[in-house]
Design an enzyme around this catalytic site. Structure first.
Site, PDB file in Angstrom:
ATOM      1  N   GLU A 128      64.146  60.107  28.006  1.00 46.54           N
ATOM      2  CA  GLU A 128      63.108  60.946  27.390  1.00 46.54           C
ATOM      3  C   GLU A 128      62.591  60.314  26.101  1.00 46.54           C
ATOM      4  OE1 GLU A 128      62.062  62.649  29.544  1.00 46.54           O
ATOM      5  OE2 GLU A 128      62.651  64.746  29.373  1.00 46.54           O
ATOM      6  N   THR A 181      53.309  63.640  27.033  1.00 51.16           N
ATOM      7  CA  THR A 181      54.128  64.457  26.129  1.00 51.16           C
ATOM      8  C   THR A 181      53.935  64.016  24.682  1.00 51.16           C
ATOM      9  OG1 THR A 181      55.720  64.929  27.856  1.00 51.16           O
ATOM     10  CG2 THR A 181      56.515  65.152  25.618  1.00 51.16           C
TER      11      THR A 181
HETATM   12  N1  HSE Z   1      60.084  70.370  24.960  1.00 51.82           N
HETATM   13  C1  HSE Z   1      59.266  69.251  25.345  1.00 51.82           C
HETATM   14  C2  HSE Z   1      57.867  69.470  24.796  1.00 51.82           C
HETATM   15  C3  HSE Z   1      59.210  69.188  26.829  1.00 51.82           C
HETATM   16  O1  HSE Z   1      57.346  70.570  24.960  1.00 51.82           O
HETATM   17  O2  HSE Z   1      57.313  68.548  24.197  1.00 51.82           O
HETATM   18  C4  HSE Z   1      58.359  68.060  27.364  1.00 51.82           C
HETATM   19  O3  HSE Z   1      58.345  68.132  28.764  1.00 51.82           O
END
Ligand code: HSE
Length: 307
Positions: A128, A181
Site C-alpha cells: 500500500e 489513492t
Molecule cells: N483509507 C484509504 C483512503 C483507503 O481512503 O485513502 C484507500 O483505498
C-alpha cells in the site's frame, strides 16, 4: 506444498465513518494468484494478466510485500508469482491490497505459516505504501482476515476482526474513471474541527456496537462521513445522486468506497442490495456514465486457497 492458487478479494475501506481504520471484505470480486516455490532464492513475477502492471519485483505491490516478509525469515527459497488481475487499479475496492495481501498469504502458506494473519498485515501494508505513498491497513486487513476489521492503532499496529452480521450485503458501483489513492489523499485537509470529530467518533463507535448487536437501524444512523466524503465527493461524477438513489431504495447507508471513485451501499438482505444496485445504476444510465456494478455478501474468510 510447492504451489498454491488463491482468490484475493476486493475490499471496501473507510466504510463512511472509519477513514483509514475500518474496512470490509467482499466475496463477489477479486483477483487470482498462483505462487510457486522455486530454488532461485529470488522473488519474481513471471506474468500479470488483466492489467498493465510492473513485473519488476521492487516496483510491484505484491513483490515489495513479499520482500518485506522474507526479510524476517531465513528461508533460502525463492517464489514466483503469477497475478490474474480482475480488480481495476484506481477503482476504490482495494486492487493493490488484494495483490499485496494475496502474495504474503500465499508465500506464508508455502513456508509452513511462520506468521499469523495479523502479522501479515504489516508486510502487506508495504504494498500500500508503494501504491499510494501511505501505508494504510484498512484494505489489507479485511483482505487477510475477512469480514469487518478495525485498525485499532498504527503505532504499534493493532488490527481487530469484528463481528459481521450474516444479513449484510454490499452493493458497489464503479464509474469507469480512475482516481488514484494518492490524488484522493492530496485533497484532504490535515486538520478537522472538533465538532466534526465528535460526530465522526460517535458514528464509528455506534457502527461497531451495531455490528455486534446486529442493530440495523443503528447501523443506518451511523453510516455517515462528516469529514472525508465532503472533500472527496467532487471527484466522483453524480456522487450525491447515486448515494441518494441507494438510500431511497432501502439501503442502510452509502458512501465512497475507499478513496473512490466506486460508491458502496450496505443493505440488510440481498433483495434490498439488488434494488439499491438497480437504482444506483439508473442514475449513471441517465448520466451516460459507463459503470460496473455488483452485489456481494460480506466475505468472512478473506484470501482463500482455490483447489
Ligand atoms: N483509507 C484509504 C483512503 C483507503 O481512503 O485513502 C484507500 O483505498
Amino acid at each position: 506444498m510447492n504451489e498454491i492458487r488463491l482468490f484475493c478479494p476486493a475490499t471496501i475501506a473507510n466504510v463512511s465513518c472509519g477513514f483509514d481504520v475500518l474496512g470490509l471484505c467482499l466475496e463477489s470480486t477479486g483477483d487470482e494468484m498462483i505462487i510457486k516455490k522455486t530454488d532461485t532464492g529470488k522473488v519474481t513475477i513471471s506474468k500479470i494478466t488483466g492489467q498493465d502492471l510492473p513485473l519488476e519485483t521492487e516496483k510491484n505491490v505484491a513483490g515489495v510485500a513479499v520482500l518485506a516478509m522474507l526479510k524476517e525469515t531465513n528461508t533460502d527459497h525463492g517464489f514466483d508469482l503469477e497475478i490474474i488481475k480482475k480488480i481495476k487499479p484506481g477503482s476504490g475496492i482495494g486492487s493493490s491490497a488484494a495483490s499485496a495481501a494475496g502474495a504474503v498469504y500465499g508465500v506464508n502458506k508455502l513456508l509452513g505459516e511462520p506468521f499469523s494473519l495479523n502479522e501479515l498485515v504489516r508486510f502487506a501494508m508495504k504494498g500500500e505504501e508503494l501504491a499510494s505513498g501511505a501505508p494504510h491497513a484498512d484494505n489489507v486487513a479485511p483482505a487477510l482476515l475477512g469480514g469487518f476489521t478495525l485498525v485499532k492503532g498504527y503505532e504499534p499496529l493493532e488490527v481487530l476482526k469484528l463481528h459481521t452480521p450474516a444479513d449484510i450485503y454490499a452493493t458497489v458501483i464503479h464509474p469507469q474513471i480512475e482516481v488514484k489513492t494518492a490524488d484522493a489523499r492530496s485533497v484532504l485537509k490535515q486538520n478537522i474541527p472538533l465538532k466534526k470529530a465528535i460526530v465522526q467518533w460517535g458514528n464509528l463507535a455506534g457502527l461497531i456496537s451495531a455490528l455486534y448487536t446486529e442493530d440495523y437501524d443503528l447501523m443506518s444512523r451511523c453510516l455517515h462521513d462528516e469529514i472525508v466524503e465532503p472533500m472527496r465527493s467532487p471527484l466522483i461524477p453524480g456522487f450525491d445522486k447515486v448515494k441518494k438513489a441507494a438510500i431511497d431504495a432501502g439501503a442502510l447507508g452509502s458512501g465512497i468506497s475507499g478513496s473512490g471513485p466506486s460508491i458502496f451501499a450496505l443493505s440488510k438482505g440481498k433483495e434490498t442490495a439488488k434494488k439499491a444496485a438497480e437504482s444506483m445504476a439508473k442514475v449513471y444510465k441517465e448520466f451516460g456514465v459507463d459503470y460496473d456494478i455488483h452485489v456481494s455478501k460480506i466475505n468472512t474468510e478473506g484470501v482463500k486457497v482455490l483447489k
